[in-house]
Design a protein around this motif. Sequence first.
Motif, mmCIF file in Angstrom:
data_model
loop_
_atom_site.group_PDB
_atom_site.id
_atom_site.type_symbol
_atom_site.label_atom_id
_atom_site.label_comp_id
_atom_site.label_asym_id
_atom_site.label_seq_id
_atom_site.Cartn_x
_atom_site.Cartn_y
_atom_site.Cartn_z
ATOM 1 N N SER A 61 71.963 -13.932 26.644
ATOM 2 C CA SER A 61 70.903 -14.294 27.586
ATOM 3 C C SER A 61 71.466 -15.111 28.744
ATOM 4 C CB SER A 61 69.816 -15.087 26.869
ATOM 5 O OG SER A 61 68.811 -15.496 27.770
ATOM 6 N N LYS A 121 73.267 -12.818 31.116
ATOM 7 C CA LYS A 121 72.309 -12.042 31.912
ATOM 8 C C LYS A 121 71.753 -12.885 33.057
ATOM 9 C CE LYS A 121 67.886 -9.609 31.640
ATOM 10 N NZ LYS A 121 66.720 -9.239 30.771
ATOM 11 N N GLN A 122 71.364 -14.125 32.747
ATOM 12 C CA GLN A 122 70.834 -15.003 33.793
ATOM 13 C C GLN A 122 71.904 -15.331 34.837
ATOM 14 O OE1 GLN A 122 67.465 -16.324 34.176
ATOM 15 N NE2 GLN A 122 67.249 -14.519 32.875
ATOM 16 N N ILE A 165 72.182 -12.432 37.180
ATOM 17 C CA ILE A 165 71.077 -12.368 38.146
ATOM 18 C C ILE A 165 71.273 -13.407 39.244
ATOM 19 C CG2 ILE A 165 68.597 -12.696 38.454
ATOM 20 C CD1 ILE A 165 68.298 -11.744 35.506
ATOM 21 N N ASN A 189 64.611 -21.222 39.542
ATOM 22 C CA ASN A 189 64.244 -19.833 39.823
ATOM 23 C C ASN A 189 63.334 -19.759 41.046
ATOM 24 O OD1 ASN A 189 62.369 -21.176 37.933
ATOM 25 N ND2 ASN A 189 61.162 -19.283 38.128
ATOM 26 N N VAL A 240 63.225 -8.023 42.674
ATOM 27 C CA VAL A 240 63.884 -7.963 41.367
ATOM 28 C C VAL A 240 64.047 -9.366 40.790
ATOM 29 C CG1 VAL A 240 66.032 -7.379 40.171
ATOM 30 C CG2 VAL A 240 65.085 -5.802 41.870
ATOM 31 N N SER A 241 64.450 -10.315 41.639
ATOM 32 C CA SER A 241 64.652 -11.692 41.191
ATOM 33 C C SER A 241 63.348 -12.322 40.712
ATOM 34 C CB SER A 241 65.244 -12.523 42.335
ATOM 35 O OG SER A 241 65.417 -13.871 41.947
ATOM 36 N N LEU A 280 60.988 -10.935 39.194
ATOM 37 C CA LEU A 280 60.643 -10.397 37.880
ATOM 38 C C LEU A 280 61.636 -10.811 36.792
ATOM 39 C CD1 LEU A 280 59.681 -6.763 38.987
ATOM 40 C CD2 LEU A 280 58.103 -8.602 38.330
ATOM 41 N N ALA A 281 62.914 -10.965 37.152
ATOM 42 C CA ALA A 281 63.964 -11.085 36.138
ATOM 43 C C ALA A 281 64.476 -12.497 35.890
ATOM 44 C CB ALA A 281 65.150 -10.187 36.520
ATOM 45 N N LYS A 315 64.749 -16.333 34.882
ATOM 46 C CA LYS A 315 64.077 -17.172 33.887
ATOM 47 C C LYS A 315 63.123 -18.166 34.550
ATOM 48 C CE LYS A 315 65.350 -19.675 29.655
ATOM 49 N NZ LYS A 315 64.796 -21.002 29.871
#
Length: 400
Positions: free
Chosen positions: A5, A8-9, A12, A73, A184-185, A187-188, A190
């Motif tokens: 995780s 993945k973050q 992004i 975020n 995209v950011s 939605l994705a 955290k």
Amino acid sequence: MNNSSAIKQYAIVTGNYWAFTLTDGALRMLVVLHFYQLGYSPLQIAALFLFYEIFGVVTNLFGGYLGARIGLNRTMNIGLALQVIALAMLAVPSQWLTIPLVMGAQALSGIAKDLNKMSAKSAIKQLVPGEQQGRLFKWVALLTGSKNALKGVGFFLGGALLAIMSFKGAVLAMAAGLALVWLVSMLALKQDLGKAKNKPKFTELFSKSRAINILSAARLFLFGARDIWFVVALPVFLSSQLQWDFWQTGGFLASWVIGYGLVQSAAPILLRNKTGNPPGGHSAFIWALILTLVTASLAFLLTTGLPAATVLISGLIVFGIVFAINSSLHSYLIVSYAQDDGVSLDVGFYYMANALGRLIGTLLSGWVYQAAGLVACMWVAAAFIGVTTLISIALPRHTQ
């Protein structure tokens, strides 16, 4: 947060930062090229970016507070959205492209850039466990170095877009691409990344950490030193004294920035020691001292009658390598020193000092060069880095 995780973050955050950086570098080159074609002098063009630097100081100070309250975020996504608006502001008929409009768009872009950068650097602290300092150094170096390399690519992108399409078409194309990244950011990324558990008070804008205050002061003089010769003095000298055309000057500066970014990314390998421990304040002092000697040597060699082009190009390559290591060290140390809860407060304060140094360097670059020439700019830069060296003596010798 588990390892997959976190990766993945990190991907992004890094992707957002890369996309933003490409548009930031391309926009700067688009503005420089377009207004150069309209007959503006280099000093007039530099003035168009004044608000970009001024608002960077303010944004870093208040952006860190905002990130701690609403989450990194959100501040990152706000930065992406503001850059889309800044690009759209410039997509007007050419007769509407007045200096106030361009300076206003650059001010908005400066706010966007520093919100994005502060968010990206702060987010890494949240994604790496505190005991994994070696991993933290690698991730910070990769993010910082790749950003600068892509900024150089952005210079080329800006020139290419202007050659392929009009100024209006170029900024619209970049605005559309960045808008997709923003969606995209949204939605994705955290939702609570970097939000402080204890809401910081407005009075906590300024860092209470001695290590961060010392590092911020060192950073101010370090980046002031670079921009004293890099922003105005060097491009004007290459054009007026060495008779380079605009593409030669722009290509050299873009290549320098790309190389600088690659060295930053490789800093953890270059600074690897036998114990495997990450570098601390003592390393920052040693590399600042080396950079002071390099800069002073370059200034001296420019007065010896040796071919200026040879001295300048070779000297700037050495300067770029040593400066990149200094910058990468500082970028790691601020993330390492920052407190875990409300990390963006400390990082924002530090990058406020960085932006203030760039603003001072930009102003001095035009004034010192106009008054005394490139050699004087290099001597002032050497003095600034000398101050960075002295300040760095007080840094903690080891990261905790």
